[in-house]
Write a protein that holds these residues in place. Structure first.
Motif, PDB file in Angstrom:
ATOM      1  N   MET A   7       0.854  -1.185   0.000  1.00 38.92           N
ATOM      2  CA  MET A   7       0.000   0.000   0.000  1.00 38.92           C
ATOM      3  C   MET A   7       0.895   1.243   0.000  1.00 38.92           C
ATOM      4  N   GLN A   8       0.351   2.346  -0.532  1.00 33.62           N
ATOM      5  CA  GLN A   8       1.091   3.601  -0.550  1.00 33.62           C
ATOM      6  C   GLN A   8       0.546   4.519   0.534  1.00 33.62           C
ATOM      7  N   ILE A   9       1.449   5.153   1.262  1.00 28.22           N
ATOM      8  CA  ILE A   9       1.052   6.060   2.349  1.00 28.22           C
ATOM      9  C   ILE A   9       0.601   7.393   1.760  1.00 28.22           C
ATOM     10  N   GLU A  10      -0.625   7.787   2.112  1.00 32.27           N
ATOM     11  CA  GLU A  10      -1.200   9.053   1.650  1.00 32.27           C
ATOM     12  C   GLU A  10      -1.019  10.166   2.685  1.00 32.27           C
ATOM     13  N   SER A  11      -1.105   9.809   3.963  1.00 29.50           N
ATOM     14  CA  SER A  11      -0.916  10.795   5.037  1.00 29.50           C
ATOM     15  C   SER A  11      -0.519  10.055   6.306  1.00 29.50           C
ATOM     16  N   ILE A  12       0.105  10.815   7.223  1.00 27.80           N
ATOM     17  CA  ILE A  12       0.534  10.237   8.493  1.00 27.80           C
ATOM     18  C   ILE A  12       0.126  11.171   9.619  1.00 27.80           C
ATOM     19  N   GLU A  13      -0.449  10.567  10.673  1.00 32.53           N
ATOM     20  CA  GLU A  13      -0.779  11.313  11.885  1.00 32.53           C
ATOM     21  C   GLU A  13      -0.360  10.448  13.069  1.00 32.53           C
ATOM     22  N   PRO A  37      10.978   4.940  10.358  1.00 38.30           N
ATOM     23  CA  PRO A  37       9.643   5.442  10.008  1.00 38.30           C
ATOM     24  C   PRO A  37       9.523   5.793   8.517  1.00 38.30           C
ATOM     25  N   PRO A  38       8.447   5.354   7.891  1.00 36.20           N
ATOM     26  CA  PRO A  38       8.210   5.699   6.485  1.00 36.20           C
ATOM     27  C   PRO A  38       7.677   7.126   6.375  1.00 36.20           C
ATOM     28  N   ALA A  39       7.658   7.626   5.151  1.00 37.50           N
ATOM     29  CA  ALA A  39       7.166   8.978   4.881  1.00 37.50           C
ATOM     30  C   ALA A  39       5.987   8.910   3.920  1.00 37.50           C
ATOM     31  N   VAL A  40       5.266  10.025   3.820  1.00 36.78           N
ATOM     32  CA  VAL A  40       4.167  10.120   2.855  1.00 36.78           C
ATOM     33  C   VAL A  40       4.739   9.840   1.465  1.00 36.78           C
ATOM     34  N   GLY A  41       4.044   9.002   0.717  1.00 42.10           N
ATOM     35  CA  GLY A  41       4.477   8.617  -0.620  1.00 42.10           C
ATOM     36  C   GLY A  41       5.204   7.286  -0.665  1.00 42.10           C
ATOM     37  N   ASP A  42       5.701   6.826   0.485  1.00 43.18           N
ATOM     38  CA  ASP A  42       6.386   5.533   0.533  1.00 43.18           C
ATOM     39  C   ASP A  42       5.390   4.392   0.343  1.00 43.18           C
ATOM     40  N   PHE A  43       5.904   3.271  -0.132  1.00 45.27           N
ATOM     41  CA  PHE A  43       5.130   2.046  -0.248  1.00 45.27           C
ATOM     42  C   PHE A  43       5.540   1.117   0.883  1.00 45.27           C
ATOM     43  N   VAL A  44       4.549   0.512   1.529  1.00 42.45           N
ATOM     44  CA  VAL A  44       4.804  -0.386   2.653  1.00 42.45           C
ATOM     45  C   VAL A  44       4.003  -1.672   2.464  1.00 42.45           C
ATOM     46  N   ALA A  56       9.994  -0.982  -2.590  1.00 44.59           N
ATOM     47  CA  ALA A  56      10.103  -0.111  -3.759  1.00 44.59           C
ATOM     48  C   ALA A  56       8.764  -0.052  -4.495  1.00 44.59           C
ATOM     49  N   GLU A  57       8.520   1.078  -5.138  1.00 46.09           N
ATOM     50  CA  GLU A  57       7.283   1.224  -5.906  1.00 46.09           C
ATOM     51  C   GLU A  57       7.160   0.133  -6.962  1.00 46.09           C
ATOM     52  N   SER A  58       8.267  -0.200  -7.627  1.00 43.56           N
ATOM     53  CA  SER A  58       8.218  -1.230  -8.668  1.00 43.56           C
ATOM     54  C   SER A  58       7.818  -2.587  -8.091  1.00 43.56           C
ATOM     55  N   ASP A  59       8.268  -2.897  -6.877  1.00 39.38           N
ATOM     56  CA  ASP A  59       7.879  -4.156  -6.225  1.00 39.38           C
ATOM     57  C   ASP A  59       6.396  -4.157  -5.871  1.00 39.38           C
ATOM     58  N   ALA A  60       5.888  -3.009  -5.428  1.00 40.08           N
ATOM     59  CA  ALA A  60       4.462  -2.907  -5.104  1.00 40.08           C
ATOM     60  C   ALA A  60       3.616  -3.142  -6.357  1.00 40.08           C
ATOM     61  N   ARG A  61       3.990  -2.498  -7.454  1.00 39.70           N
ATOM     62  CA  ARG A  61       3.227  -2.642  -8.695  1.00 39.70           C
ATOM     63  C   ARG A  61       3.286  -4.078  -9.239  1.00 39.70           C
ATOM     64  N   THR A  62       4.453  -4.696  -9.150  1.00 34.00           N
ATOM     65  CA  THR A  62       4.584  -6.090  -9.585  1.00 34.00           C
ATOM     66  C   THR A  62       3.695  -7.001  -8.744  1.00 34.00           C
ATOM     67  N   THR A  63       3.669  -6.778  -7.442  1.00 30.07           N
ATOM     68  CA  THR A  63       2.831  -7.584  -6.549  1.00 30.07           C
ATOM     69  C   THR A  63       1.361  -7.398  -6.883  1.00 30.07           C
ATOM     70  N   TRP A  64       0.926  -6.140  -7.111  1.00 30.96           N
ATOM     71  CA  TRP A  64      -0.473  -5.903  -7.480  1.00 30.96           C
ATOM     72  C   TRP A  64      -0.824  -6.637  -8.773  1.00 30.96           C
ATOM     73  N   GLU A  65       0.075  -6.613  -9.758  1.00 32.92           N
ATOM     74  CA  GLU A  65      -0.179  -7.304 -11.018  1.00 32.92           C
ATOM     75  C   GLU A  65      -0.321  -8.811 -10.804  1.00 32.92           C
ATOM     76  N   LEU A  66       0.559  -9.379  -9.988  1.00 33.23           N
ATOM     77  CA  LEU A  66       0.484 -10.818  -9.709  1.00 33.23           C
ATOM     78  C   LEU A  66      -0.803 -11.180  -8.968  1.00 33.23           C
ATOM     79  N   LEU A  67      -1.187 -10.357  -7.985  1.00 30.53           N
ATOM     80  CA  LEU A  67      -2.435 -10.619  -7.258  1.00 30.53           C
ATOM     81  C   LEU A  67      -3.636 -10.523  -8.184  1.00 30.53           C
ATOM     82  N   ASP A  68      -3.649  -9.539  -9.084  1.00 31.41           N
ATOM     83  CA  ASP A  68      -4.732  -9.417 -10.069  1.00 31.41           C
ATOM     84  C   ASP A  68      -4.795 -10.659 -10.961  1.00 31.41           C
TER      85      ASP A  68
END
Length: 76
Positions: A7-13, A37-44, A56-68
């Protein structure tokens, strides 16, 4: 077996991050990532409501593609 979803972080509180993946938003605890600690915009990777590591963003996108692909092939 454990399953974590990228998932990508949109905001942190505090120790709570608002994250999104493919149009789904969740509040995620950052408690387990206090040492790096991660920052806004990071993928976790998120497991049962907790961010457990940055990826990494590329790993997140690859995982989403595989899950789909798995969902499509299973007819879900």
């Amino acid at each position: 077996m454990c399953l974590a979803i990228p998932m990508q972080i949109e905001s942190i509180e505090g120790f709570t991050a608002r994250c999104q993946a493919k149009g789904v938003w969740r509040d995620v605890s950052l408690f387990m990532m206090q040492d790096a600690p991660p920052a806004v915009g990071d993928f976790v990777m998120v497991h049962v409501g907790y961010a457990i590591q940055k990826i990494a963003e590329s790993d997140a996108r690859t995982t989403w593609e595989l899950l789909d692909q798995i969902l499509e092939e299973s007819g879900a």
